[in-house]
Design a protein around this motif. Sequence first.
Motif, PDB file in Angstrom:
ATOM      1  N   VAL A 149      -2.403   5.180   9.423  1.00 19.46           N
ATOM      2  CA  VAL A 149      -3.773   5.410   8.945  1.00 19.46           C
ATOM      3  C   VAL A 149      -4.715   4.355   9.517  1.00 19.46           C
ATOM      4  N   LEU A 150      -4.295   3.104   9.512  1.00 21.80           N
ATOM      5  CA  LEU A 150      -5.120   2.039  10.087  1.00 21.80           C
ATOM      6  C   LEU A 150      -5.392   2.300  11.568  1.00 21.80           C
ATOM      7  N   ALA A 151      -4.372   2.731  12.296  1.00 19.98           N
ATOM      8  CA  ALA A 151      -4.520   2.995  13.727  1.00 19.98           C
ATOM      9  C   ALA A 151      -5.503   4.138  13.990  1.00 19.98           C
ATOM     10  N   GLN A 152      -5.642   5.052  13.037  1.00 16.06           N
ATOM     11  CA  GLN A 152      -6.530   6.197  13.196  1.00 16.06           C
ATOM     12  C   GLN A 152      -7.903   5.967  12.568  1.00 16.06           C
ATOM     13  N   GLY A 153      -8.139   4.768  12.024  1.00 18.38           N
ATOM     14  CA  GLY A 153      -9.430   4.470  11.420  1.00 18.38           C
ATOM     15  C   GLY A 153      -9.657   5.209  10.111  1.00 18.38           C
ATOM     16  N   GLY A 154      -8.589   5.473   9.395  1.00 16.27           N
ATOM     17  CA  GLY A 154      -8.688   6.232   8.151  1.00 16.27           C
ATOM     18  C   GLY A 154      -8.614   5.375   6.914  1.00 16.27           C
ATOM     19  N   ALA A 155      -8.330   6.037   5.811  1.00 17.39           N
ATOM     20  CA  ALA A 155      -8.272   5.379   4.511  1.00 17.39           C
ATOM     21  C   ALA A 155      -7.019   5.836   3.782  1.00 17.39           C
ATOM     22  N   LEU A 156      -6.350   4.887   3.144  1.00 13.53           N
ATOM     23  CA  LEU A 156      -5.113   5.172   2.416  1.00 13.53           C
ATOM     24  C   LEU A 156      -5.153   4.461   1.081  1.00 13.53           C
ATOM     25  N   HIS A 157      -4.694   5.166   0.051  1.00 15.27           N
ATOM     26  CA  HIS A 157      -4.570   4.538  -1.255  1.00 15.27           C
ATOM     27  C   HIS A 157      -3.279   4.994  -1.910  1.00 15.27           C
ATOM     28  N   LEU A 158      -2.869   4.239  -2.916  1.00 15.60           N
ATOM     29  CA  LEU A 158      -1.595   4.466  -3.577  1.00 15.60           C
ATOM     30  C   LEU A 158      -1.804   4.596  -5.076  1.00 15.60           C
ATOM     31  N   VAL A 159      -1.119   5.573  -5.679  1.00 13.58           N
ATOM     32  CA  VAL A 159      -1.105   5.743  -7.130  1.00 13.58           C
ATOM     33  C   VAL A 159       0.330   5.526  -7.575  1.00 13.58           C
ATOM     34  N   CYS A 160       0.520   4.616  -8.541  1.00 11.84           N
ATOM     35  CA  CYS A 160       1.864   4.323  -9.020  1.00 11.84           C
ATOM     36  C   CYS A 160       1.790   3.727 -10.419  1.00 11.84           C
ATOM     37  N   THR A 161       2.662   4.202 -11.311  1.00  8.16           N
ATOM     38  CA  THR A 161       2.712   3.661 -12.670  1.00  8.16           C
ATOM     39  C   THR A 161       4.125   3.291 -13.113  1.00  8.16           C
ATOM     40  N   HIS A 162       5.138   3.675 -12.348  1.00 11.94           N
ATOM     41  CA  HIS A 162       6.518   3.409 -12.743  1.00 11.94           C
ATOM     42  C   HIS A 162       6.806   1.910 -12.621  1.00 11.94           C
ATOM     43  N   PRO A 163       7.260   1.273 -13.720  1.00 12.72           N
ATOM     44  CA  PRO A 163       7.451  -0.183 -13.714  1.00 12.72           C
ATOM     45  C   PRO A 163       8.396  -0.699 -12.621  1.00 12.72           C
ATOM     46  N   LEU A 164       9.494  -0.014 -12.369  1.00  7.84           N
ATOM     47  CA  LEU A 164      10.428  -0.498 -11.349  1.00  7.84           C
ATOM     48  C   LEU A 164       9.859  -0.349  -9.944  1.00  7.84           C
ATOM     49  N   THR A 165       9.158   0.749  -9.692  1.00  8.86           N
ATOM     50  CA  THR A 165       8.529   0.931  -8.384  1.00  8.86           C
ATOM     51  C   THR A 165       7.419  -0.099  -8.195  1.00  8.86           C
ATOM     52  N   LEU A 166       6.638  -0.340  -9.234  1.00  5.64           N
ATOM     53  CA  LEU A 166       5.602  -1.373  -9.155  1.00  5.64           C
ATOM     54  C   LEU A 166       6.213  -2.740  -8.869  1.00  5.64           C
ATOM     55  N   ARG A 167       7.333  -3.014  -9.489  1.00  2.00           N
ATOM     56  CA  ARG A 167       8.003  -4.301  -9.256  1.00  2.00           C
ATOM     57  C   ARG A 167       8.401  -4.440  -7.788  1.00  2.00           C
ATOM     58  N   ILE A 168       8.954  -3.381  -7.217  1.00  2.23           N
ATOM     59  CA  ILE A 168       9.330  -3.402  -5.796  1.00  2.23           C
ATOM     60  C   ILE A 168       8.097  -3.632  -4.927  1.00  2.23           C
ATOM     61  N   LEU A 169       7.015  -2.952  -5.247  1.00  8.66           N
ATOM     62  CA  LEU A 169       5.784  -3.116  -4.471  1.00  8.66           C
ATOM     63  C   LEU A 169       5.263  -4.550  -4.528  1.00  8.66           C
ATOM     64  N   HIS A 170       5.381  -5.168  -5.691  1.00  7.20           N
ATOM     65  CA  HIS A 170       4.912  -6.552  -5.841  1.00  7.20           C
ATOM     66  C   HIS A 170       5.872  -7.543  -5.188  1.00  7.20           C
ATOM     67  N   LEU A 171       7.168  -7.353  -5.352  1.00  5.56           N
ATOM     68  CA  LEU A 171       8.146  -8.268  -4.758  1.00  5.56           C
ATOM     69  C   LEU A 171       8.089  -8.267  -3.234  1.00  5.56           C
ATOM     70  N   THR A 172       7.816  -7.121  -2.662  1.00  4.03           N
ATOM     71  CA  THR A 172       7.734  -7.009  -1.201  1.00  4.03           C
ATOM     72  C   THR A 172       6.340  -7.327  -0.669  1.00  4.03           C
ATOM     73  N   ARG A 173       5.415  -7.573  -1.582  1.00  7.67           N
ATOM     74  CA  ARG A 173       4.031  -7.899  -1.263  1.00  7.67           C
ATOM     75  C   ARG A 173       3.249  -6.730  -0.655  1.00  7.67           C
ATOM     76  N   LEU A 174       3.833  -5.542  -0.706  1.00  6.78           N
ATOM     77  CA  LEU A 174       3.095  -4.360  -0.254  1.00  6.78           C
ATOM     78  C   LEU A 174       1.890  -4.115  -1.155  1.00  6.78           C
ATOM     79  N   ALA A 175       2.002  -4.464  -2.423  1.00  5.91           N
ATOM     80  CA  ALA A 175       0.893  -4.268  -3.363  1.00  5.91           C
ATOM     81  C   ALA A 175      -0.333  -5.093  -2.972  1.00  5.91           C
ATOM     82  N   GLU A 176      -0.146  -6.132  -2.183  1.00  6.40           N
ATOM     83  CA  GLU A 176      -1.279  -6.950  -1.743  1.00  6.40           C
ATOM     84  C   GLU A 176      -2.128  -6.222  -0.699  1.00  6.40           C
ATOM     85  N   VAL A 177      -1.489  -5.425   0.145  1.00  5.22           N
ATOM     86  CA  VAL A 177      -2.224  -4.732   1.206  1.00  5.22           C
ATOM     87  C   VAL A 177      -2.486  -3.265   0.874  1.00  5.22           C
TER      88      VAL A 177
END
Length: 128
Positions: A77-105
């Motif tokens: 998406v970045l390479a194409q000049g687009g926009a991306l967003h994420l929707v997530c509420t599951h606690p374990l998936t959120l934890r993975i996103l935060h531990l890997t720092r993907l939630a920061e970007v």
Amino acid sequence: MQHGPAPLPRSLRIHRDRGHLVIEFHGEIDVAAALEITPFLDAATGRPGPRVVIDLRAVEFFDCSGLRLLYRARRRVLAQGGALHLVCTHPLTLRILHLTRLAEVLPPMASLDEVLSRSEATGTLEIN
């Protein structure tokens, strides 16, 4: 002989909402599901200026294969000049996103409406 588009895998639903392509992941997102999802995700993120929302609310299991899908989508998406967003509420998936720092970007939002309302208010959906 003509062939129609490949049917969507069970782990994927795709629809449009307020000018965005919403890609919902469902069930277990493991290596097998990722192999099925990749062609659809690549098609959605390979066009100029894509406006994509990935919705993980219906995900029950999410491993490193799912992370690779998200990183790949973000990079494309970045390479194409687009926009991306994420929707997530599951606690374990959120934890993975935060531990890997993907939630920061790619900060997860709590609902699709929150993402799309923010996009309408700003006129765009920005990638961090």
